[in-house]
Design a protein around this motif. Structure first.
Motif, PDB file in Angstrom:
ATOM      1  N   ARG A 123       0.837  -1.204   0.000  1.00 56.39           N
ATOM      2  CA  ARG A 123       0.000   0.000   0.000  1.00 56.39           C
ATOM      3  C   ARG A 123       0.873   1.256   0.000  1.00 56.39           C
ATOM      4  O   ARG A 123       0.634   2.195  -0.757  1.00 56.39           O
ATOM      5  N   SER A 126       2.688   1.575  -3.424  1.00 58.21           N
ATOM      6  CA  SER A 126       1.813   2.043  -4.503  1.00 58.21           C
ATOM      7  C   SER A 126       1.480   3.524  -4.319  1.00 58.21           C
ATOM      8  O   SER A 126       1.407   4.271  -5.301  1.00 58.21           O
ATOM      9  N   ALA A 130       2.493   6.267  -7.073  1.00 62.86           N
ATOM     10  CA  ALA A 130       1.395   7.064  -7.630  1.00 62.86           C
ATOM     11  C   ALA A 130       1.689   8.547  -7.453  1.00 62.86           C
ATOM     12  O   ALA A 130       1.446   9.350  -8.367  1.00 62.86           O
TER      13      ALA A 130
END
Length: 139
Positions: A123, A126, A130
């Motif tokens: 998590r 990412s 991002a």
């Protein structure tokens, strides 16, 4: 707490005399014993003796554990009673969590914790990538 402040204890804490004066008994290292690991064969023999004693003398489980513990060299009757109770659960004589079920739950809890950690790492990774992708580049 400073060195010269008095030691505050709960009411009823046993004290023992030492070079420092009277100190609580839980500070004495020589009183602490490391729990022994008993072999499965020894446990099985102890459980067999307990069962035989209960059948032969029609005594309580506690009395049998106390007698067998004394005969086996001073093993605590509490330890023997715990083994006896767990063996009865494992055989299905009394309700409770068997040893196999407990080991399975322990394994699943560890696996669950490992998966939660892996998910948290993924998590965060990412989210990092991002955010990096959304940044304008200066070329």
């Amino acid at each position: 707490m400073t060195c010269d402040s008095p030691l505050r204890l709960k009411r009823g804490t046993p004290l023992r005399s030492s070079a420092l004066g009277f100190v609580p008994t839980y500070f004495h290292k020589e009183d602490r014993t490391i729990p022994q690991k008993y072999s499965p064969e020894f446990k099985a023999k102890a459980l067999q003796l307990i069962e035989e004693r209960i059948r032969a003398e029609q005594c309580s489980g506690w009395a049998a554990c106390a007698a067998v513990g004394e005969a086996l060299g001073g093993i605590s009757p509490h330890t023997l009673r715990n083994w006896w109770k767990q063996s009865r659960v494992d055989r299905g004589e009394t309700p409770g969590v068997s040893t196999d079920e407990f080991e399975e739950m322990r394994r699943l809890r560890r696996e669950n914790l490992e998966l939660r950690r892996a998910n948290e790492i993924l998590r965060k990774a990412s989210a990092f990538f991002a955010a990096e992708h959304d940044r304008p580049t200066t070329r």
